[in-house]
Design a protein around this motif. Sequence first.
Motif, PDB file in Angstrom:
ATOM      1  N   TYR A   1      14.479  13.260   7.222  1.00  0.00           N
ATOM      2  CA  TYR A   1      14.993  12.901   8.539  1.00  0.00           C
ATOM      3  C   TYR A   1      14.705  11.432   8.786  1.00  0.00           C
ATOM      4  O   TYR A   1      13.551  10.990   8.656  1.00  0.00           O
ATOM      5  CB  TYR A   1      14.361  13.756   9.648  1.00  0.00           C
ATOM      6  CG  TYR A   1      14.753  13.251  11.009  1.00  0.00           C
ATOM      7  CD1 TYR A   1      16.058  13.428  11.467  1.00  0.00           C
ATOM      8  CD2 TYR A   1      13.849  12.553  11.804  1.00  0.00           C
ATOM      9  CE1 TYR A   1      16.450  12.909  12.695  1.00  0.00           C
ATOM     10  CE2 TYR A   1      14.230  12.039  13.034  1.00  0.00           C
ATOM     11  CZ  TYR A   1      15.534  12.225  13.477  1.00  0.00           C
ATOM     12  OH  TYR A   1      15.911  11.707  14.681  1.00  0.00           O
TER      13      TYR A   1
ATOM     14  N   ILE B   1      -7.766   6.039   5.528  1.00  0.00           N
ATOM     15  CA  ILE B   1      -8.006   5.441   4.208  1.00  0.00           C
ATOM     16  C   ILE B   1      -6.737   5.354   3.358  1.00  0.00           C
ATOM     17  O   ILE B   1      -6.810   5.164   2.147  1.00  0.00           O
ATOM     18  CB  ILE B   1      -9.093   6.221   3.430  1.00  0.00           C
ATOM     19  CG1 ILE B   1      -8.725   7.702   3.300  1.00  0.00           C
ATOM     20  CG2 ILE B   1     -10.456   6.043   4.083  1.00  0.00           C
ATOM     21  CD1 ILE B   1      -9.630   8.485   2.339  1.00  0.00           C
TER      22      ILE B   1
ATOM     23  N   SER C   1       0.809  -1.223   0.000  1.00  0.00           N
ATOM     24  CA  SER C   1       0.000   0.000   0.000  1.00  0.00           C
ATOM     25  C   SER C   1       0.843   1.275   0.000  1.00  0.00           C
ATOM     26  O   SER C   1       0.293   2.376   0.105  1.00  0.00           O
ATOM     27  CB  SER C   1      -0.930   0.005   1.220  1.00  0.00           C
ATOM     28  OG  SER C   1      -0.158   0.047   2.399  1.00  0.00           O
TER      29      SER C   1
ATOM     30  N   PRO D   1      16.729   8.051  11.193  1.00  0.00           N
ATOM     31  CA  PRO D   1      17.940   7.584  11.892  1.00  0.00           C
ATOM     32  C   PRO D   1      18.768   6.609  11.059  1.00  0.00           C
ATOM     33  O   PRO D   1      19.927   6.376  11.361  1.00  0.00           O
ATOM     34  CB  PRO D   1      17.404   6.909  13.155  1.00  0.00           C
ATOM     35  CG  PRO D   1      15.943   6.756  12.975  1.00  0.00           C
ATOM     36  CD  PRO D   1      15.496   7.684  11.904  1.00  0.00           C
TER      37      PRO D   1
ATOM     38  N   ALA E   1       0.665   8.373   9.182  1.00  0.00           N
ATOM     39  CA  ALA E   1       1.440   7.264   9.770  1.00  0.00           C
ATOM     40  C   ALA E   1       0.604   6.602  10.860  1.00  0.00           C
ATOM     41  O   ALA E   1      -0.194   5.697  10.566  1.00  0.00           O
ATOM     42  CB  ALA E   1       2.767   7.779  10.303  1.00  0.00           C
TER      43      ALA E   1
HETATM   44  P1  NAD Z   1       9.014   1.611   6.671  1.00  0.00           P
HETATM   45  O1  NAD Z   1       9.449   0.698   7.757  1.00  0.00           O
HETATM   46  O2  NAD Z   1       9.314   1.256   5.264  1.00  0.00           O
HETATM   47  O3  NAD Z   1       9.631   3.065   6.931  1.00  0.00           O
HETATM   48  C1  NAD Z   1       9.663   3.684   8.177  1.00  0.00           C
HETATM   49  C2  NAD Z   1      10.907   4.555   8.234  1.00  0.00           C
HETATM   50  O4  NAD Z   1      10.861   5.284   9.468  1.00  0.00           O
HETATM   51  C3  NAD Z   1      12.228   3.766   8.212  1.00  0.00           C
HETATM   52  O5  NAD Z   1      13.085   4.284   7.223  1.00  0.00           O
HETATM   53  C4  NAD Z   1      12.796   3.983   9.616  1.00  0.00           C
HETATM   54  O6  NAD Z   1      14.215   4.031   9.630  1.00  0.00           O
HETATM   55  C5  NAD Z   1      12.200   5.335   9.964  1.00  0.00           C
HETATM   56  N1  NAD Z   1      12.193   5.619  11.398  1.00  0.00           N
HETATM   57  C6  NAD Z   1      12.115   4.764  12.433  1.00  0.00           C
HETATM   58  N2  NAD Z   1      12.170   5.448  13.592  1.00  0.00           N
HETATM   59  C7  NAD Z   1      12.264   6.749  13.279  1.00  0.00           C
HETATM   60  C8  NAD Z   1      12.380   7.928  14.046  1.00  0.00           C
HETATM   61  N3  NAD Z   1      12.404   7.894  15.393  1.00  0.00           N
HETATM   62  N4  NAD Z   1      12.469   9.098  13.385  1.00  0.00           N
HETATM   63  C9  NAD Z   1      12.457   9.145  12.031  1.00  0.00           C
HETATM   64  N5  NAD Z   1      12.379   8.048  11.262  1.00  0.00           N
HETATM   65  C10 NAD Z   1      12.286   6.870  11.877  1.00  0.00           C
HETATM   66  O7  NAD Z   1       7.455   1.835   6.915  1.00  0.00           O
HETATM   67  P2  NAD Z   1       6.367   2.319   5.836  1.00  0.00           P
HETATM   68  O8  NAD Z   1       5.820   1.132   5.136  1.00  0.00           O
HETATM   69  O9  NAD Z   1       6.930   3.446   5.047  1.00  0.00           O
HETATM   70  O10 NAD Z   1       5.216   2.849   6.818  1.00  0.00           O
HETATM   71  C11 NAD Z   1       5.383   4.037   7.573  1.00  0.00           C
HETATM   72  C12 NAD Z   1       4.166   4.311   8.443  1.00  0.00           C
HETATM   73  O11 NAD Z   1       2.976   4.365   7.676  1.00  0.00           O
HETATM   74  C13 NAD Z   1       3.884   3.269   9.519  1.00  0.00           C
HETATM   75  O12 NAD Z   1       3.585   3.958  10.718  1.00  0.00           O
HETATM   76  C14 NAD Z   1       2.640   2.601   9.089  1.00  0.00           C
HETATM   77  O13 NAD Z   1       1.917   2.150  10.203  1.00  0.00           O
HETATM   78  C15 NAD Z   1       1.938   3.734   8.380  1.00  0.00           C
HETATM   79  N6  NAD Z   1       0.892   3.273   7.451  1.00  0.00           N
HETATM   80  C16 NAD Z   1      -0.268   3.987   7.383  1.00  0.00           C
HETATM   81  C17 NAD Z   1      -1.276   3.589   6.513  1.00  0.00           C
HETATM   82  C18 NAD Z   1      -2.565   4.365   6.407  1.00  0.00           C
HETATM   83  O14 NAD Z   1      -3.575   3.786   6.030  1.00  0.00           O
HETATM   84  N7  NAD Z   1      -2.574   5.651   6.674  1.00  0.00           N
HETATM   85  C19 NAD Z   1      -1.101   2.456   5.713  1.00  0.00           C
HETATM   86  C20 NAD Z   1       0.104   1.755   5.781  1.00  0.00           C
HETATM   87  C21 NAD Z   1       1.099   2.169   6.661  1.00  0.00           C
END
Ligand code: NAD
Length: 304
Positions: A168, A279, A96, A170, A229
């Motif tokens: 940004y 959504i 997604s 880590p 997020a």
């Molecule tokens: P991902 O694991 O690919 O990426 C997350 C990134 O955040 C990584 O690069 C990680 O290093 C970084 N990170 C971790 N701790 C951090 C911090 N303290 N400060 C800054 N960066 C940090 O994950 P993703 O697939 O890109 O998903 C990201 C978010 O989106 C998740 O919270 C997920 O739950 C949310 N999400 C929301 C929906 C929605 O319907 N709105 C759908 C899917 C995912």
Amino acid sequence: MKVLVAAPLHEKAIEVLKNAGFEVLYEEYPDEERLVQLVGDVEAIIVRSKPKVTRKVIEAAPKLRVIARAGVGLDNIDLEAAKERGIKVVNSPGASSRSVAELAIALTFNVARKIAFADRKMREGTWAKKQAMGIELEGKTMGVIGFGRIGYEVAKIAHALGMNILLYDPYPNDERAKEVGGRFVDLETLLRESDVVTLHVPLVDATYHLINEERLRLMKPTAILINAARGAVVDTDALVKALKEGWIAGAGLDVFEEEPLPADHPLTRLDNVVLTPHIGASTVEAQMRAGVQVAEQVVEILKG
Ligand code: NAD
């Protein structure tokens, strides 16, 4: 071999299972009691964020070899109980990402051009042309907090829109940053210099209320905050204050500390915020990808 599909799944995913010769049993969101009745002779269960696959369900399924979650979060599955039995748990991270990223950009445009506000006014019979003065995104700075799968997609689109990209994370991925014309900076710099701040971090201890009063005060009074997020990455009370008192200009939110967001929540009273009911992943494409990805993994595990 029998597979229980316990949540709505794209027809292409069902096809993958049937083509592999499995008998597919479908029932939408059975409760625990019903699940216990259903799982007696199944070798795989496919769920979404519901239903819950509890220890009791797992214990009632002696032939179970794989639990698949079409989507990302695994909090509805008793991972410990699955591990004890050697049952594989699979999901579909990334299915997604593009959809969530497009929603983050849609929310950005919506807040920047006051689209939801103008639409509300028109339905009330008000031609709110003067109050709906907006800003362009080209030439502005997009600050992406969390440069993972979704953050990368957002940065790609923002770069194509002619925005400057600050990042940004880590765990910086310099190659990907280069691809989107992005530059890694510290969190404070990102908050001070961005016109749009968009959150794409997982919810963990370190990101709980990452955006708090102190950090909201670092942002430009003209800035927009986007959260697709997890709700608790932002301190909602501080955000309401920031939006009311003009520390920032607006926000676009798809996720909330309490979901569903209560109808009388202060956020629903503010004109400078756009709200959507979680959504991000709700697109035909994301659902199809998630379903097919987990169905293929189930086939591989059961036949492998
Ligand atoms: P991902 O694991 O690919 O990426 C997350 C990134 O955040 C990584 O690069 C990680 O290093 C970084 N990170 C971790 N701790 C951090 C911090 N303290 N400060 C800054 N960066 C940090 O994950 P993703 O697939 O890109 O998903 C990201 C978010 O989106 C998740 O919270 C997920 O739950 C949310 N999400 C929301 C929906 C929605 O319907 N709105 C759908 C899917 C995912």
